[in-house]
Design an enzyme around this catalytic site. Structure first.
Site, PDB file in Angstrom:
ATOM      1  N   HIS A  38       5.819 -10.975  35.768  1.00  0.00           N
ATOM      2  CA  HIS A  38       6.349  -9.648  36.088  1.00  0.00           C
ATOM      3  C   HIS A  38       7.867  -9.693  36.085  1.00  0.00           C
ATOM      4  O   HIS A  38       8.436 -10.645  36.615  1.00  0.00           O
ATOM      5  CB  HIS A  38       5.860  -9.209  37.478  1.00  0.00           C
ATOM      6  N   THR A  40       6.585 -12.729  -2.327  1.00  0.00           N
ATOM      7  CA  THR A  40       6.948 -11.343  -2.019  1.00  0.00           C
ATOM      8  C   THR A  40       7.392 -11.225  -0.567  1.00  0.00           C
ATOM      9  O   THR A  40       8.384 -10.582  -0.255  1.00  0.00           O
ATOM     10  CB  THR A  40       5.728 -10.423  -2.272  1.00  0.00           C
ATOM     11  N   HIS A  65      -0.110 -13.483   6.912  1.00  0.00           N
ATOM     12  CA  HIS A  65      -0.700 -14.461   7.840  1.00  0.00           C
ATOM     13  C   HIS A  65      -2.172 -14.716   7.534  1.00  0.00           C
ATOM     14  O   HIS A  65      -2.695 -15.778   7.834  1.00  0.00           O
ATOM     15  CB  HIS A  65      -0.487 -14.053   9.309  1.00  0.00           C
ATOM     16  N   GLY A  81       2.387   7.994   0.381  1.00  0.00           N
ATOM     17  CA  GLY A  81       1.493   7.070   1.082  1.00  0.00           C
ATOM     18  C   GLY A  81       1.963   6.784   2.499  1.00  0.00           C
ATOM     19  O   GLY A  81       3.071   6.301   2.708  1.00  0.00           O
TER      20      GLY A  81
HETATM   21  P1  NAD Z   1      -1.607   1.037   2.382  1.00  0.00           P
HETATM   22  O1  NAD Z   1      -2.921   0.777   1.787  1.00  0.00           O
HETATM   23  O2  NAD Z   1      -1.290   0.559   3.743  1.00  0.00           O
HETATM   24  O3  NAD Z   1      -1.326   2.624   2.369  1.00  0.00           O
HETATM   25  C1  NAD Z   1      -1.356   3.389   1.179  1.00  0.00           C
HETATM   26  C2  NAD Z   1      -1.526   4.855   1.516  1.00  0.00           C
HETATM   27  O4  NAD Z   1      -1.355   5.617   0.321  1.00  0.00           O
HETATM   28  C3  NAD Z   1      -2.903   5.207   2.061  1.00  0.00           C
HETATM   29  O5  NAD Z   1      -2.744   5.909   3.269  1.00  0.00           O
HETATM   30  C4  NAD Z   1      -3.510   6.069   0.963  1.00  0.00           C
HETATM   31  O6  NAD Z   1      -4.412   7.038   1.450  1.00  0.00           O
HETATM   32  C5  NAD Z   1      -2.264   6.701   0.344  1.00  0.00           C
HETATM   33  N1  NAD Z   1      -2.454   7.225  -1.030  1.00  0.00           N
HETATM   34  C6  NAD Z   1      -3.157   6.657  -2.034  1.00  0.00           C
HETATM   35  N2  NAD Z   1      -3.090   7.443  -3.156  1.00  0.00           N
HETATM   36  C7  NAD Z   1      -2.319   8.515  -2.843  1.00  0.00           C
HETATM   37  C8  NAD Z   1      -1.865   9.676  -3.575  1.00  0.00           C
HETATM   38  N3  NAD Z   1      -2.193   9.899  -4.861  1.00  0.00           N
HETATM   39  N4  NAD Z   1      -1.084  10.574  -2.923  1.00  0.00           N
HETATM   40  C9  NAD Z   1      -0.724  10.394  -1.628  1.00  0.00           C
HETATM   41  N5  NAD Z   1      -1.136   9.312  -0.899  1.00  0.00           N
HETATM   42  C10 NAD Z   1      -1.911   8.384  -1.501  1.00  0.00           C
HETATM   43  O7  NAD Z   1      -0.557   0.483   1.301  1.00  0.00           O
HETATM   44  P2  NAD Z   1       0.998   0.114   1.396  1.00  0.00           P
HETATM   45  O8  NAD Z   1       1.659   0.792   2.529  1.00  0.00           O
HETATM   46  O9  NAD Z   1       1.504   0.333   0.007  1.00  0.00           O
HETATM   47  O10 NAD Z   1       0.951  -1.429   1.700  1.00  0.00           O
HETATM   48  C11 NAD Z   1       0.363  -2.322   0.754  1.00  0.00           C
HETATM   49  C12 NAD Z   1      -0.162  -3.562   1.413  1.00  0.00           C
HETATM   50  O11 NAD Z   1       0.907  -4.325   1.897  1.00  0.00           O
HETATM   51  C13 NAD Z   1      -1.091  -3.240   2.540  1.00  0.00           C
HETATM   52  O12 NAD Z   1      -2.341  -3.821   2.230  1.00  0.00           O
HETATM   53  C14 NAD Z   1      -0.487  -3.890   3.733  1.00  0.00           C
HETATM   54  O13 NAD Z   1      -1.451  -4.675   4.398  1.00  0.00           O
HETATM   55  C15 NAD Z   1       0.613  -4.783   3.195  1.00  0.00           C
HETATM   56  N6  NAD Z   1       1.794  -4.641   4.053  1.00  0.00           N
HETATM   57  C16 NAD Z   1       1.758  -5.118   5.314  1.00  0.00           C
HETATM   58  C17 NAD Z   1       2.856  -4.962   6.132  1.00  0.00           C
HETATM   59  C18 NAD Z   1       2.811  -5.498   7.525  1.00  0.00           C
HETATM   60  O14 NAD Z   1       1.961  -6.353   7.810  1.00  0.00           O
HETATM   61  N7  NAD Z   1       3.656  -5.035   8.420  1.00  0.00           N
HETATM   62  C19 NAD Z   1       3.983  -4.292   5.696  1.00  0.00           C
HETATM   63  C20 NAD Z   1       3.980  -3.820   4.416  1.00  0.00           C
HETATM   64  C21 NAD Z   1       2.884  -3.995   3.595  1.00  0.00           C
END
Ligand code: NAD
Length: 461
Positions: free
Chosen positions: A440, A41, A317, A180
């Site tokens: 710097h 992914t 990571h 989300g």
């Molecule tokens: P996330 O868990 O970061 O955020 C999901 C959000 O959706 C939460 O804030 C939650 O409260 C909200 N939510 C849940 N149900 C809801 C509803 N019914 N209505 C409205 N809001 C709701 O999940 P994500 O952004 O989908 O990411 C998934 C995973 O992928 C994460 O675990 C993240 O670590 C990983 N990811 C990491 C990176 C990165 O490292 N930069 C980038 C993308 C994804």
């Protein structure tokens, strides 16, 4: 029947890294992947294409909004979305083919097909041209995760979709509704906002970025609002449907929204479909994860699991660290992951970085701490970059001064946070960081100033 020392199911960052390390340690390794491209992914439809789009869209925004400050005057800035999307695919292609080369170099046998465990030490590769039975002394599951569904939200692989669709919209949506306010919602919401879409983020909680330090998340929200993103907090989405040319999104705590596209980003769930775990008696936990012990061993003999299919943050990571630790432990008897020193980065503008414990976690644990904060506004390099938004916060143990957590929102936070992760991994004190000479003018000097701030002795503030 082909026999290997180790079979790895899944060639994402966790699986392919483990395969390379195992081959370096002298094991005869096979890696199974059901997608034609290696990299999982992260490389195909996650971290890499999203970062390519974040870079392109930020350049577009800067050309529109910031170049003139630098005295660069363009007659007209136009978007060629097709070229932008093509560049992203090229970046993905180069990196996924790179994993193929690494497999060849390390003499890792690659199988194209779905891996199904059929018993202890046995895997069936279900390929397009038939099945192949394999045997191994050890098997490592690294099958990652997939987007979590949300009841009532009818994804159609087009207008109501997940991050996969949001990486390739063929035109800039007039109005994009993001469900989300986590990593994915904020990163991909930023991409389309910068390219001109109206973006509304619906978030169930009363804050964005749950799990991140509150102070940094609150600062981030203010900055994203200035960038034109609209947030509706305390809005639990209950339904989203495509109707004629529009989509309608309903949420408790919010009026219904009509929009062009919907991005569902409410988390991810482990990928265990069709893995045959029942054949070796494995029962998933309440979140659908594979339970493992300290050395990543499952309850079945010779079967291990790492990455998004087990407990802990779903980060590429983290999976890599676990893959290396797992195979090193298998071969050498030693292997370790310091879960307290795994950084998290949100690649917005500015980026957000975090490692160690948040201030809220320290308060809950009643740990006494001292705190140093330094604003990027007072950092000379940030000033020259015209990227002065954000701040850096360091939390250190009140008695020992050991660094317990570092949280920042700043330009290039994703790079800055690695220094903090090294400091935590080596058990550094804020004094250690404050006494380390920083070049710097660099953004890293702000990290040093935050360390000085723990002892109330910043120089440039
Ligand atoms: P996330 O868990 O970061 O955020 C999901 C959000 O959706 C939460 O804030 C939650 O409260 C909200 N939510 C849940 N149900 C809801 C509803 N019914 N209505 C409205 N809001 C709701 O999940 P994500 O952004 O989908 O990411 C998934 C995973 O992928 C994460 O675990 C993240 O670590 C990983 N990811 C990491 C990176 C990165 O490292 N930069 C980038 C993308 C994804």
């Amino acid at each position: 029947m082909f026999k290997y020392d180790l079979i790895i199911i899944g060639a994402g960052p966790g699986g392919y890294t483990a395969a390379i390390r195992a081959a370096q340690l002298g094991l005869n390794v096979a890696c199974l992947e059901q997608e034609p491209a290696l990299g999982g992914t992260c490389l195909r439809i996650g971290c890499i294409p999203s970062k390519a789009m974040l870079e392109s869209s930020e350049l577009f925004r800067e050309a529109n909004e910031k170049f003139s400050q630098h005295g660069i005057v363009l007659p007209e800035v136009k978007l060629n979305l097709a070229t932008m999307l093509r560049r992203k695919e090229q970046v993905v292609g180069i990196l996924t083919r790179g994993v193929d080369s690494l497999f060849k170099k390390n003499k890792i046998t690659r199988y194209l097909g779905h891996g199904r465990i059929t018993g202890v030490g046995k895997v069936l590769v279900e390929g397009q041209n038939g099945n192949t039975g394999l045997e191994a002394t050890n098997i490592l599951i690294a099958t990652g995760s997939k987007s979590a569904p949300l009841p009532g939200v009818e994804t159609d692989g087009d207008r109501i979709g997940t991050s996969t669709e949001a990486l390739s919209y063929p035109e800039v949506p007039g109005h994009l509704v993001v469900i989300g306010a986590g990593y994915i919602g904020l990163e991909l919401g930023s991409v389309w906002r910068r390219l001109g879409a109206k973006v509304t983020v619906l978030e169930f909680l009363n804050r964005i970025l749950p799990g991140m330090d509150d102070e940094i998340a609150a600062e981030a929200k203010k900055i994203f609002e200035r960038q034109g993103m609209e947030f509706r907090l305390g809005a639990r989405v209950t339904a989203a449907k495509a109707k004629a040319a529009q989509c309608v999104v309903e949420a408790e705590g919010s009026t219904p929204l009509t929009c062009d596209r919907v991005l569902l980003a409410v988390g991810r769930v482990p990928n265990t479909d069709g893995l045959g775990l029942e054949s070796v008696g494995i029962k998933l936990d309440e979140k659908g994860r594979i339970p493992v012990g300290d050395n990543f061993a499952t309850t079945a003999a010779g079967l291990y699991a790492i990455g998004d299919v087990i407990r802990g943050p779903m980060l590429a990571h983290k999976a890599e660290e676990e893959g290396i630790a797992c195979v090193e432990k298998l071969v050498t008897g030693f292997g370790h992951v310091n879960y307290n020193a795994i950084p998290g980065v949100v690649y917005t503008q500015p980026e957000i970085g975090s490692v160690g414990q948040t201030e809220e976690q320290l308060k809950t644990a009643k740990t006494e701490y001292r705190k140093g904060v330094f604003p990027m506004l007072a950092n000379s390099r940030a000033r020259t970059l015209a990227q002065t938004e954000g701040k850096i916060k360091i939390l250190a143990d009140a008695k020992t001064d050991r660094i317990l957590g570092v949280h920042l929102i700043a330009a290039h936070a994703g790079d800055l946070i690695n220094e903090a992760a090294v400091a935590i991994n080596f058990g550094a004190s804020s004094e250690d960081l404050a006494r380390s000479c920083h070049a710097h003018p660099t953004l890293g000097e702000a990290l040093r100033e935050a360390a000085l701030a723990v002892d109330n002795r910043t120089i440039n503030l």
